[in-house]
Design a protein around this motif. Sequence first.
Motif: not given
Length: 625
Positions: A42-63
């Motif tokens: 998530a931090a790597a995605a934020k470094r690349e200015h992709k906050p949406g990807t950062a949020r996505l990677i933290l999602l648990d699909p089982d939700r």
Amino acid sequence: MRALAQGLDERASWDRYLRLEGEHADLRTVRRTIAWIRDEFAAAAKREHKPGTARLILLDPDRFASAPALPSLAEFAAAQGLEDFSEAEQIEAYEAAYPAGGGGGRGGARPSRRARVIDHQLQALRWLEGLVVQDPRPSDGVAAWLNPSLAARLERAGVPTLAALVDRINGIGARWWVGVPGVGELKAARILDWLQANEQVLGLRVGLHVARPRAQLTRAALAAVMPAATAIRPYEKFLLPAELNGSAGRYRAPRERCLLLAANDHEAVGAWLASKWHSAAEGDLSSTQRSYRKEAERLLLWAILERKRALSSLSMEDATAYRSFLADPPPGWCGPRHHQRWSPMWRPLEGPLTPTALRQSLIILRSLFAFLMSQGYVMGNPFAAVTLPPSLQRPLGASRTLSFAQWDRIDALLQAHVDTEPGRRLRRGMRWLYATGLRLAEITRARCQDLEQVVYETADGSMATGWLLSVVGKGGRSRQVPVSIELVDELGDELARHGFERQVGAVGNQGIHVLARFDSERERPAPWSASGLYQAIKAFLARAADGLEGVDAQQLRKASTHWLRHSHGSHALQGRAAQAPVPIHVVQNNLGHASIGTTSMYLTTERESRLATMRRFWSEAKLTS
């Protein structure tokens, strides 16, 4: 992470990809590692200015629920009795029953939200995998490497970079996270895991002291936290650069006339500090030494780091510039007082000095150079000609004294305070401070053998019994301070409660402090430290202020141990209604003042009383109508 995204059990994925041969890891370690990896991505995605990807990677699909399984075309036909119909008719009926099916057995159902999340996560992981690997740097922001929400909490708490984060952790120790809202012990452990994993590439090390509570650390362990350096460091950790160490200072006196063995300015300052009175009983610096050391180390740091000159090369112009520096120091030189000398967060100043503090600082530095001159170390005193701020002769403790009503409220709260060992000890400490006027260091050093029972003659000629406490105060001056029988009896009760002799002066009580900590498991109770007493009183006074409003509440929140000493001097000299004031020479002895002129500064009366008295004078002098 791809395996987890596609539903593989976390223990199974650990065993398949991360487990080392012969290693056993419990489920907590597995989950903490998974959380750490998610944070990294998530931090790597934020470094690349992709906050949406950062949020996505933290999602648990089982939700998200999976789409319901659809029957095959054959199963549908059998269930609906359409076996004898043509395939085209079966498909038509199937699409009518499942309009989102997109062609039954041939097209499959529309993917569920869970499936879409998994697909997007897999795409994100493929994108992240292709990024150029970077190593973290001390100056990087915490948001570049840590979980975004965690980083935001750190930033709000004033921790913007990785270097600042390590400084905070090392500077506070085991419970460094307490002052960061929204970060608890588990989140703090994840941060430590990441820092320790990247210790070598960062070049920042979290000290071993962080793993243990502050109370369990020795002085040696704390001393090892911050290495000596030519940087903002306390006197004992400050290294003089060879070219500025003063061995060739511009104003050094001839070596053959010097009475000091000091080879450089740091050692010369040490000789000056050693010449001041020292409490051999405690092995610590006296309050006088601490005050003198503070001023000397400030000047030494400024001379080397800001002025680029040796202490023994300072001129009168340098001394004038230093006075301006103290009146407006840079932010990097300032920090809260509570950061101790072992901490990387320690700073020599809290902020600009008040005129009174600035005057005191310059007087002490005059004293330093006068000593160095008298010992033949330097030829002159650069501070001798520096103008001092004017002395504001205000009454002692004028703004730091409790009113009679405020003390009465505090005393009533102490009477109703919890009946536990710490509660009784706090009550004892506050009452002794107010009743005797002792300094904080004096009351915490007082022992049972310092109390002496005496017989004396009262004003009416009868004999009475009283108590005197022997005190060694500032400058090594000894005095005996009267203590009430009630306070001594209260101490005797506490001694007896914990298995010691009730008679305070008994031989078996020698070495026990008046404010001993009877809650410790040691055979002989440990003394209550000065800082422990100070913090306990501050906390109690803050609670006492909660039930008040306005000026009274503000006063109690600002009050401290020294306010009780000021209140003793002021209240004793004023006297209450129907109570005669205490003679000034008695109060002078209680407070340990060298001059009665200092004690007389407590001689204040209330504004209304002053006005009423002067009105009577003017009336008698016929100056009023």
